[in-house]
Scaffold this motif. Structure first.
Motif, mmCIF file in Angstrom:
data_model
loop_
_atom_site.group_PDB
_atom_site.id
_atom_site.type_symbol
_atom_site.label_atom_id
_atom_site.label_comp_id
_atom_site.label_asym_id
_atom_site.label_seq_id
_atom_site.Cartn_x
_atom_site.Cartn_y
_atom_site.Cartn_z
ATOM 1 N N ALA A 104 -13.895 -11.337 -2.128
ATOM 2 C CA ALA A 104 -13.015 -10.577 -3.022
ATOM 3 C C ALA A 104 -12.692 -11.373 -4.282
ATOM 4 O O ALA A 104 -12.702 -10.818 -5.387
ATOM 5 C CB ALA A 104 -11.732 -10.179 -2.297
ATOM 6 N N CYS A 105 -12.427 -12.658 -4.129
ATOM 7 C CA CYS A 105 -12.110 -13.493 -5.296
ATOM 8 C C CYS A 105 -13.314 -13.628 -6.229
ATOM 9 O O CYS A 105 -13.172 -13.518 -7.450
ATOM 10 C CB CYS A 105 -11.626 -14.870 -4.850
ATOM 11 S SG CYS A 105 -9.990 -14.854 -4.107
ATOM 12 N N SER B 90 -13.862 -10.433 -8.126
ATOM 13 C CA SER B 90 -12.884 -10.304 -9.206
ATOM 14 C C SER B 90 -13.258 -11.180 -10.404
ATOM 15 O O SER B 90 -13.228 -10.728 -11.559
ATOM 16 C CB SER B 90 -11.492 -10.680 -8.697
ATOM 17 O OG SER B 90 -10.537 -10.637 -9.735
ATOM 18 N N CYS C 231 -11.872 -13.152 1.887
ATOM 19 C CA CYS C 231 -11.089 -13.622 0.733
ATOM 20 C C CYS C 231 -12.015 -14.179 -0.349
ATOM 21 O O CYS C 231 -11.846 -13.874 -1.537
ATOM 22 C CB CYS C 231 -10.097 -14.702 1.158
ATOM 23 S SG CYS C 231 -8.718 -14.102 2.117
ATOM 24 N N VAL D 235 -14.615 -3.203 -2.396
ATOM 25 C CA VAL D 235 -14.833 -4.500 -3.043
ATOM 26 C C VAL D 235 -16.219 -5.033 -2.700
ATOM 27 O O VAL D 235 -16.947 -5.505 -3.586
ATOM 28 C CB VAL D 235 -13.739 -5.517 -2.639
ATOM 29 C CG1 VAL D 235 -14.102 -6.927 -3.099
ATOM 30 C CG2 VAL D 235 -12.386 -5.105 -3.191
ATOM 31 N N ALA E 11 -6.610 -5.128 -2.976
ATOM 32 C CA ALA E 11 -7.323 -6.035 -2.072
ATOM 33 C C ALA E 11 -6.480 -7.273 -1.778
ATOM 34 O O ALA E 11 -6.393 -7.713 -0.618
ATOM 35 C CB ALA E 11 -8.670 -6.435 -2.669
ATOM 36 N N GLU E 12 -5.838 -7.805 -2.782
ATOM 37 C CA GLU E 12 -4.986 -8.980 -2.576
ATOM 38 C C GLU E 12 -3.848 -8.659 -1.601
ATOM 39 O O GLU E 12 -3.557 -9.440 -0.692
ATOM 40 C CB GLU E 12 -4.420 -9.459 -3.901
ATOM 41 C CG GLU E 12 -3.548 -10.697 -3.771
ATOM 42 C CD GLU E 12 -3.011 -11.213 -5.085
ATOM 43 O OE1 GLU E 12 -2.377 -12.276 -5.060
ATOM 44 O OE2 GLU E 12 -3.212 -10.557 -6.141
ATOM 45 N N PHE F 291 -8.394 -4.805 -7.271
ATOM 46 C CA PHE F 291 -8.225 -6.184 -6.820
ATOM 47 C C PHE F 291 -6.778 -6.488 -6.443
ATOM 48 O O PHE F 291 -6.530 -7.308 -5.553
ATOM 49 C CB PHE F 291 -8.782 -7.169 -7.843
ATOM 50 C CG PHE F 291 -10.282 -7.084 -7.941
ATOM 51 C CD1 PHE F 291 -11.085 -7.433 -6.870
ATOM 52 C CD2 PHE F 291 -10.889 -6.615 -9.081
ATOM 53 C CE1 PHE F 291 -12.465 -7.331 -6.934
ATOM 54 C CE2 PHE F 291 -12.271 -6.506 -9.169
ATOM 55 C CZ PHE F 291 -13.059 -6.870 -8.092
ATOM 56 N N HIS G 225 -19.373 -6.005 -4.989
ATOM 57 C CA HIS G 225 -19.921 -7.365 -4.940
ATOM 58 C C HIS G 225 -21.420 -7.347 -4.641
ATOM 59 O O HIS G 225 -22.172 -8.149 -5.199
ATOM 60 C CB HIS G 225 -19.157 -8.185 -3.909
ATOM 61 C CG HIS G 225 -19.449 -9.644 -3.969
ATOM 62 N ND1 HIS G 225 -19.437 -10.372 -5.145
ATOM 63 C CD2 HIS G 225 -19.769 -10.533 -2.990
ATOM 64 C CE1 HIS G 225 -19.739 -11.634 -4.889
ATOM 65 N NE2 HIS G 225 -19.946 -11.746 -3.591
ATOM 66 N N LEU H 95 -11.426 -2.953 1.118
ATOM 67 C CA LEU H 95 -12.331 -4.102 1.123
ATOM 68 C C LEU H 95 -13.792 -3.685 1.162
ATOM 69 O O LEU H 95 -14.649 -4.379 0.600
ATOM 70 C CB LEU H 95 -11.970 -5.047 2.261
ATOM 71 C CG LEU H 95 -10.595 -5.696 2.030
ATOM 72 C CD1 LEU H 95 -10.108 -6.383 3.284
ATOM 73 C CD2 LEU H 95 -10.625 -6.646 0.850
#
Length: 119
Positions: free
Chosen positions: A41-42, A45, A38, A93, A63-64, A60, A97, A90
């Motif tokens: 991912a946050c 974003s 989490c 993501v 992903a959420e 995103f 990242h 994910l």
């Protein structure tokens, strides 16, 4: 503060994130692994919003949704797990990242973390 973090630190963070994802895919994960996903991912974003990297439209949001589904199931069954579709979303993501960690100045990473803590 104006340069990206060291390659060694970025690789360590990346490894932790990818190991959490793999652990959750295997069904051996726990809430700790889920929370790490989490956070990654946050932060990814928030960094995209700040102009560090680009994500395909809707990534995103997807992903959420998969994170919320995993959380719901994890709380109800104590089985913290990602299915194949969730894993692919994910992984996308985390790939983004990883790139962000190699180019984003440390001060921007700190800002993103502060924003995450206050939201």
């Amino acid at each position: 503060m104006l340069l990206p973090m060291s390659t060694a630190i970025a690789q360590r963070i990346s490894l932790e994130n990818h190991l959490s994802l793999e652990t959750l895919r295997s069904g051996a994960g726990g809430e700790h692994h889920f929370n790490g996903m989490c956070q990654a991912a946050c932060i990814a974003s928030l960094l995209c919003e700040a102009g560090y990297g680009t994500a395909r439209e809707g990534l995103f949001g997807e992903a959420e949704r998969v994170l919320l589904d995993c959380r719901r199931a994890g709380i109800e069954t104590e089985n913290w797990r990602f299915d194949g579709k969730s894993y692919r979303i994910l992984a996308e993501v985390l790939t983004l990242h990883d790139k962000q960690l190699s180019i984003t100045p440390v001060r921007e990473l700190i800002r993103a973390n502060e924003r995450l803590k206050t939201s």
